[in-house]
Design a protein around this motif. Structure first.
Motif, PDB file in Angstrom:
ATOM      1  N   LYS A 103       0.836  -1.204   0.000  1.00 39.67           N
ATOM      2  CA  LYS A 103       0.000   0.000   0.000  1.00 39.67           C
ATOM      3  C   LYS A 103       0.872   1.255   0.000  1.00 39.67           C
ATOM      4  O   LYS A 103       0.608   2.204  -0.756  1.00 39.67           O
ATOM      5  CB  LYS A 103      -0.921  -0.006   1.215  1.00 39.67           C
ATOM      6  N   ASN A 104       1.908   1.270   0.821  1.00 42.41           N
ATOM      7  CA  ASN A 104       2.807   2.427   0.874  1.00 42.41           C
ATOM      8  C   ASN A 104       3.521   2.639  -0.456  1.00 42.41           C
ATOM      9  O   ASN A 104       3.670   3.775  -0.913  1.00 42.41           O
ATOM     10  CB  ASN A 104       3.823   2.264   2.005  1.00 42.41           C
ATOM     11  N   VAL A 105       3.964   1.564  -1.077  1.00 40.60           N
ATOM     12  CA  VAL A 105       4.637   1.671  -2.370  1.00 40.60           C
ATOM     13  C   VAL A 105       3.671   2.224  -3.415  1.00 40.60           C
ATOM     14  O   VAL A 105       4.035   3.117  -4.201  1.00 40.60           O
ATOM     15  CB  VAL A 105       5.208   0.300  -2.815  1.00 40.60           C
ATOM     16  N   GLN A 106       2.436   1.737  -3.416  1.00 40.46           N
ATOM     17  CA  GLN A 106       1.438   2.237  -4.367  1.00 40.46           C
ATOM     18  C   GLN A 106       1.172   3.718  -4.160  1.00 40.46           C
ATOM     19  O   GLN A 106       1.032   4.468  -5.133  1.00 40.46           O
ATOM     20  CB  GLN A 106       0.132   1.435  -4.250  1.00 40.46           C
ATOM     21  N   GLU A 107       1.111   4.169  -2.899  1.00 37.63           N
ATOM     22  CA  GLU A 107       0.890   5.583  -2.609  1.00 37.63           C
ATOM     23  C   GLU A 107       2.048   6.432  -3.122  1.00 37.63           C
ATOM     24  O   GLU A 107       1.834   7.500  -3.705  1.00 37.63           O
ATOM     25  CB  GLU A 107       0.695   5.791  -1.107  1.00 37.63           C
ATOM     26  N   VAL A 108       3.269   5.963  -2.910  1.00 35.83           N
ATOM     27  CA  VAL A 108       4.445   6.701  -3.382  1.00 35.83           C
ATOM     28  C   VAL A 108       4.446   6.761  -4.906  1.00 35.83           C
ATOM     29  O   VAL A 108       4.704   7.818  -5.496  1.00 35.83           O
ATOM     30  CB  VAL A 108       5.752   6.067  -2.851  1.00 35.83           C
ATOM     31  N   LEU A 109       4.158   5.645  -5.551  1.00 36.71           N
ATOM     32  CA  LEU A 109       4.118   5.631  -7.015  1.00 36.71           C
ATOM     33  C   LEU A 109       3.040   6.567  -7.548  1.00 36.71           C
ATOM     34  O   LEU A 109       3.254   7.262  -8.554  1.00 36.71           O
ATOM     35  CB  LEU A 109       3.884   4.206  -7.531  1.00 36.71           C
ATOM     36  N   GLU A 110       1.906   6.620  -6.876  1.00 37.99           N
ATOM     37  CA  GLU A 110       0.825   7.526  -7.287  1.00 37.99           C
ATOM     38  C   GLU A 110       1.257   8.985  -7.123  1.00 37.99           C
ATOM     39  O   GLU A 110       0.993   9.817  -7.990  1.00 37.99           O
ATOM     40  CB  GLU A 110      -0.445   7.248  -6.472  1.00 37.99           C
ATOM     41  N   GLU A 111       1.946   9.286  -6.027  1.00 40.44           N
ATOM     42  CA  GLU A 111       2.453  10.643  -5.813  1.00 40.44           C
ATOM     43  C   GLU A 111       3.444  11.020  -6.913  1.00 40.44           C
ATOM     44  O   GLU A 111       3.403  12.137  -7.440  1.00 40.44           O
ATOM     45  CB  GLU A 111       3.142  10.754  -4.453  1.00 40.44           C
ATOM     46  N   ILE A 112       4.319  10.092  -7.263  1.00 40.44           N
ATOM     47  CA  ILE A 112       5.302  10.361  -8.323  1.00 40.44           C
ATOM     48  C   ILE A 112       4.592  10.565  -9.654  1.00 40.44           C
ATOM     49  O   ILE A 112       4.908  11.494 -10.395  1.00 40.44           O
ATOM     50  CB  ILE A 112       6.324   9.196  -8.421  1.00 40.44           C
ATOM     51  N   ARG A 113       3.621   9.735  -9.931  1.00 34.28           N
ATOM     52  CA  ARG A 113       2.859   9.844 -11.172  1.00 34.28           C
ATOM     53  C   ARG A 113       2.120  11.193 -11.227  1.00 34.28           C
ATOM     54  O   ARG A 113       2.170  11.896 -12.226  1.00 34.28           O
ATOM     55  CB  ARG A 113       1.869   8.674 -11.275  1.00 34.28           C
ATOM     56  N   ASN A 114       1.472  11.568 -10.147  1.00 33.08           N
ATOM     57  CA  ASN A 114       0.764  12.847 -10.093  1.00 33.08           C
ATOM     58  C   ASN A 114       1.714  14.030 -10.206  1.00 33.08           C
ATOM     59  O   ASN A 114       1.409  15.030 -10.859  1.00 33.08           O
ATOM     60  CB  ASN A 114      -0.071  12.964  -8.815  1.00 33.08           C
ATOM     61  N   TYR A 115       2.871  13.920  -9.581  1.00 38.14           N
ATOM     62  CA  TYR A 115       3.870  14.978  -9.649  1.00 38.14           C
ATOM     63  C   TYR A 115       4.376  15.125 -11.095  1.00 38.14           C
ATOM     64  O   TYR A 115       4.502  16.227 -11.607  1.00 38.14           O
ATOM     65  CB  TYR A 115       5.032  14.684  -8.705  1.00 38.14           C
ATOM     66  N   SER A 116       4.640  13.987 -11.736  1.00 37.52           N
ATOM     67  CA  SER A 116       5.136  14.010 -13.114  1.00 37.52           C
ATOM     68  C   SER A 116       4.097  14.600 -14.051  1.00 37.52           C
ATOM     69  O   SER A 116       4.429  15.392 -14.935  1.00 37.52           O
ATOM     70  CB  SER A 116       5.475  12.595 -13.576  1.00 37.52           C
ATOM     71  N   ILE A 117       2.831  14.240 -13.869  1.00 36.42           N
ATOM     72  CA  ILE A 117       1.767  14.781 -14.712  1.00 36.42           C
ATOM     73  C   ILE A 117       1.602  16.267 -14.479  1.00 36.42           C
ATOM     74  O   ILE A 117       1.456  17.051 -15.416  1.00 36.42           O
ATOM     75  CB  ILE A 117       0.432  14.021 -14.457  1.00 36.42           C
ATOM     76  N   GLY A 118       1.676  16.684 -13.220  1.00 35.68           N
ATOM     77  CA  GLY A 118       1.533  18.103 -12.875  1.00 35.68           C
ATOM     78  C   GLY A 118       2.651  18.967 -13.425  1.00 35.68           C
ATOM     79  O   GLY A 118       2.446  20.105 -13.822  1.00 35.68           O
ATOM     80  N   ASN A 119       3.837  18.441 -13.510  1.00 38.36           N
ATOM     81  CA  ASN A 119       4.986  19.193 -14.024  1.00 38.36           C
ATOM     82  C   ASN A 119       5.087  19.125 -15.551  1.00 38.36           C
ATOM     83  O   ASN A 119       5.840  19.879 -16.140  1.00 38.36           O
ATOM     84  CB  ASN A 119       6.286  18.673 -13.409  1.00 38.36           C
ATOM     85  N   ALA A 120       4.344  18.236 -16.152  1.00 34.65           N
ATOM     86  CA  ALA A 120       4.396  18.096 -17.628  1.00 34.65           C
ATOM     87  C   ALA A 120       3.619  19.195 -18.327  1.00 34.65           C
ATOM     88  O   ALA A 120       3.774  19.405 -19.504  1.00 34.65           O
ATOM     89  CB  ALA A 120       3.844  16.724 -18.034  1.00 34.65           C
ATOM     90  N   LYS A 121       2.769  19.893 -17.576  1.00 34.52           N
ATOM     91  CA  LYS A 121       1.933  20.937 -18.183  1.00 34.52           C
ATOM     92  C   LYS A 121       2.672  22.222 -18.402  1.00 34.52           C
ATOM     93  O   LYS A 121       3.587  22.595 -17.831  1.00 34.52           O
ATOM     94  CB  LYS A 121       0.719  21.212 -17.294  1.00 34.52           C
TER      95      LYS A 121
END
Length: 72
Positions: free
Chosen positions: A54-72
């Protein structure tokens, strides 16, 4: 109540019980106690693995969201 034991220790104890059972080192009188302990250890290991996943999934989701947010 879950015992405060780390995954490595719980897994090592569980492996020891399995080895004793495989080598017929447990008397019938001890078998019930060992089976109950093995069940407790399995629950501890399963819970710790679930929490880690669960913790790994949360971290991966944060990284994914961060990457998407910075791609704009």
């Amino acid at each position: 109540m879950t015992e405060n034991i780390d995954y490595t220790s719980a897994n090592a104890e569980l492996q020891e019980i399995v080895s004793e059972m495989e080598n017929s080192e447990i008397s019938i009188d001890e078998l019930d106690i060992k089976i109950k302990r093995a069940s407790e250890l399995l629950k501890i290991c399963k819970d710790k693995l679930f929490k880690t996943e669960k913790n790994v999934q949360e971290v991966l989701e944060e990284i994914r969201n961060y990457s998407i947010g910075n791609a704009k």
